[in-house]
Design an enzyme around this catalytic site. Structure first.
Site, PDB file in Angstrom:
ATOM      1  N   VAL A 252      43.187 -47.006  66.176  1.00 24.94           N
ATOM      2  CA  VAL A 252      44.545 -46.913  66.858  1.00 24.94           C
ATOM      3  C   VAL A 252      45.037 -48.553  67.123  1.00 24.94           C
ATOM      4  O   VAL A 252      46.377 -48.662  66.660  1.00 24.94           O
ATOM      5  CB  VAL A 252      44.428 -45.923  68.062  1.00 24.94           C
ATOM      6  CG1 VAL A 252      45.808 -46.157  68.627  1.00 24.94           C
ATOM      7  CG2 VAL A 252      44.188 -44.611  67.870  1.00 24.94           C
TER       8      VAL A 252
ATOM      9  N   LYS B 190      42.480 -40.851  76.942  1.00 21.05           N
ATOM     10  CA  LYS B 190      42.411 -39.865  77.933  1.00 21.05           C
ATOM     11  C   LYS B 190      41.517 -39.811  79.163  1.00 21.05           C
ATOM     12  O   LYS B 190      41.962 -39.288  80.319  1.00 21.05           O
ATOM     13  CB  LYS B 190      41.834 -38.313  76.911  1.00 21.05           C
ATOM     14  CG  LYS B 190      42.679 -38.153  75.830  1.00 21.05           C
ATOM     15  CD  LYS B 190      41.979 -36.981  74.909  1.00 21.05           C
ATOM     16  CE  LYS B 190      41.220 -37.583  74.077  1.00 21.05           C
ATOM     17  NZ  LYS B 190      42.005 -37.636  72.703  1.00 21.05           N
TER      18      LYS B 190
ATOM     19  N   ASP C  12      37.368 -32.071  74.159  1.00 16.36           N
ATOM     20  CA  ASP C  12      38.741 -32.866  73.832  1.00 16.36           C
ATOM     21  C   ASP C  12      39.709 -32.177  74.100  1.00 16.36           C
ATOM     22  O   ASP C  12      40.896 -32.721  74.570  1.00 16.36           O
ATOM     23  CB  ASP C  12      38.576 -33.549  72.064  1.00 16.36           C
ATOM     24  CG  ASP C  12      39.690 -34.254  71.971  1.00 16.36           C
ATOM     25  OD1 ASP C  12      39.759 -35.428  72.465  1.00 16.36           O
ATOM     26  OD2 ASP C  12      40.421 -33.727  71.113  1.00 16.36           O
TER      27      ASP C  12
ATOM     28  N   LYS D 139      42.797 -32.490  76.793  1.00 18.74           N
ATOM     29  CA  LYS D 139      44.241 -32.579  76.918  1.00 18.74           C
ATOM     30  C   LYS D 139      45.028 -31.542  77.510  1.00 18.74           C
ATOM     31  O   LYS D 139      46.158 -31.849  78.137  1.00 18.74           O
ATOM     32  CB  LYS D 139      44.639 -32.406  75.300  1.00 18.74           C
ATOM     33  CG  LYS D 139      44.128 -33.552  74.250  1.00 18.74           C
ATOM     34  CD  LYS D 139      44.235 -33.255  73.111  1.00 18.74           C
ATOM     35  CE  LYS D 139      43.685 -34.623  72.017  1.00 18.74           C
ATOM     36  NZ  LYS D 139      43.451 -34.069  70.716  1.00 18.74           N
TER      37      LYS D 139
END
Ligand code: NHO
Length: 366
Positions: free
Chosen positions: A16, A119, A225, A229
Site C-alpha cells: 500500500v 485497522k 479481518d 472491519k
C-alpha cells in the site's frame, strides 16, 4: 513563507505504501498551491529524514530508502521530531503495526494529523477508540481511516454522512473480505459458467497463488479481518463495541487444523476436510441458494455477527465478481431499499486511494 506548506511523514512502504507514494507525487504535481514536504519516510528497517526538515524527493523516496543507512526513530522520537516541524504535519501510517496504532492518542495530542489504512488502532478497546477521537478534538488534529474498511470504497465517509445528517442506521451487512469474496464467488458461483468450481481446498490454494490471501491463509479464514472491519463500522454507527472478539465470529478453519504449525501444512491437509464445505454448499443449493461469508450489525438490537449465510441467486451478495466487496446500509431514510456500495475491496492502488483521499480532506481542514 510557511503558510501553504504541509509536512508529510510516511511510516510503511510495502504494497500500500508504495502505491501511496505514487499517488502523493501525482497530488503534489496537481496541487501547486500547497507545498507537500515529505520530511520522514520509514520501513521497519530503514528511514530517511533530515534534521533541518528539508524536503525528501517524493519520486525518489523509495530509492533513497533503499540506499539509506539511517535507522527508524523510536516512536516517541518521531513524535518529537514531527511536533517540532515548522508547519502542520500529517502522518501517514501504512503499516499494520500495533505499536504505531497504540501511539495515535499521543501523536494526535501533539497536533499531528493521521491518515491510515491500519485497522489496529480502531479495533482495540473501546477506550482506545475514544482516546483517539478525544485527543484529536482537543488538539485540533485530524484523523481519517477510510481504507481501514473496504479499501478505497467510500464506506466510512458514508456512515459519517448518514449519522451527521441525522439519519438512523438500523442495519449494515456486507461482504467485507476480498479473499473470502473471491473464495465463495469461485466455490459457489450464483451463475456457474463453463469450468466447474474446484474443491474448497483447491480454491483456497488458488487464492493464495493469486496473492489474495495473507501469507498464512488462516489469517483470512479465521474471520478476524472481517470482525475488525465490522467493529469499525458498528462503532461509527453508534454502538460501543468492546472489541472484535466480543461477538460471534465463525471460523472457516477445521478444528483439527487450527493449531498445525504452518500455513503450508494447513494447505496440505485441507483436502481431507473438503466434505465439510461441500455439505454446506449442497444444503444451500437444495434451497436454490448460495453460500456467502457475511458480516452484519443490527444497530437496533445491538447484535453483531460474522459467518456463513445462504442467499438467493438473485441477491446482490450472490452476484458479486472476483474479490469485490459489497455493503448494504439500511437506514430510516432509505427504508427497505438499502444504500449499496460495491467494488474492489483489496489491492494496493485502491487501498492507497482511500489514504490519498483522506489526505486531501485533511489538507483542506488544517
Ligand atoms: P505490507 O506490504 O506488509 O507493508 C507494511 C510496511 O510497513 C512495510 O514497509 C514494513 O516494513 C512497514 N512496517 C511495519 N511495521 C513497522 C513499524 N513498526 N515501523 C515502521 N515501518 C513498519 O502491508 P500492506 O499490504 O502494504 O498493508 C499496509 C496496511 O494497509 C495494513 O495495515 C493493511 O491491513 C492495510 N490494508 C491493506 C489492504 C490491502 O488490500 N493490501 C486493505 C486494507 C487495508 O482493503 C484491503 C484489505 O482489507 C485486504 C484484506 N486482506 C481482504 O479483504 O482480503
Amino acid at each position: 513563507s510557511t503558510q501553504n506548506r504541509v509536512f508529510i511523514a510516511v511510516i510503511g512502504a510495502g504494497g500500500v505504501g508504495k502505491c501511496f507514494l505514487g499517488q502523493l507525487a501525482d497530488l503534489a504535481a496537481r496541487r501547486p498551491a500547497t507545498r507537500l514536504s515529505l520530511c520522514y519516510i520509514t520501513t521497519s528497517k530503514k528511514a530517511v529524514y533530515n534534521k533541518d526538515y528539508s524536503d525528501i524527493s517524493i519520486t525518489g523516496a523509495l530509492d533513497s530508502l533503499a540506499a539509506s543507512t539511517q535507522t527508524p526513530l523510536s516512536i516517541p522520537a518521531v513524535v518529537d521530531y514531527l511536533a517540532a516541524a515548522p508547519a502542520k504535519v500529517v502522518l501517514v501510517d501504512n503499516t499494520s503495526s500495533q505499536d504505531v496504532a497504540d501511539a495515535y492518542p499521543l501523536i494526535l495530542s501533539r497536533g499531528i494529523s493521521i491518515v491510515t489504512p491500519n485497522k489496529k488502532a480502531f479495533t482495540g478497546s473501546y477506550k482506545h477508540w475514544q482516546d483517539i477521537f478525544t485527543s484529536a478534538t482537543t488538539s485540533g488534529a485530524k484523523v481519517y481511516h477510510e481504507a481501514s474498511c473496504g479499501a478505497g470504497l467510500p464506506l466510512i465517509s458514508t456512515v459519517k454522512d448518514l449519522v451527521e445528517t441525522g439519519d438512523q442506521i438500523t442495519r449494515v451487512e456486507g461482504i467485507f473480505s476480498g479473499t473470502l469474496s473471491f473464495l465463495f464467488n469461485s466455490f459457489a458461483p450464483a451463475n456457474p459458467t463453463g469450468a466447474a468450481a474446484g474443491k474448497w481446498s483447491a480454491e483456497v490454494s488458488k487464492a493464495k497463488e493469486l496473492g489474495y490471501t495473507e501469507p498464512d491463509p488462516r489469517d483470512d479464514l479465521n474471520g478476524m479481518d472481517v470482525a475488525r472491519k465490522l467493529t469499525i463500522l458498528a462503532r461509527l454507527a453508534g454502538l460501543p463495541v468492546e472489541s472484535p472478539t466480543a461477538f460471534p465470529v465463525e471460523s472457516l478453519i477445521p478444528k483439527e487444523l487450527e493449531s498445525v504449525a504452518s500455513g503450508d501444512e494447513y494447505l496440505e491437509k485441507l483436502p481431507q476436510f473438503d466434505s465439510q464445505m461441500e455439505e454446506l454448499k449442497a444444503a444451500a443449493e437444495k434451497e436454490g441458494k448460495v453460500l456467502r461469508y457475511v458480516g452484519s450489525v443490527d444497530v437496533t438490537t445491538q447484535t453483531l455477527k460474522v459467518g456463513l449465510e445462504s442467499f438467493d441467486r438473485s441477491h446482490p451478495f450472490a452476484a458479486l465478481k472476483g474479490s469485490d466487496n459489497i455493503f448494504s446500509f439500511y437506514t430510516k431514510r432509505y427504508g427497505s431499499n438499502p444504500l449499496i456500495i460495491q467494488g474492489a475491496g483489496a489491492g494496493g492502488e485502491v487501498t492507497a486511494m482511500g489514504v490519498t483521499s483522506d489526505l486531501i480532506k485533511v489538507l483542506s481542514q488544517i
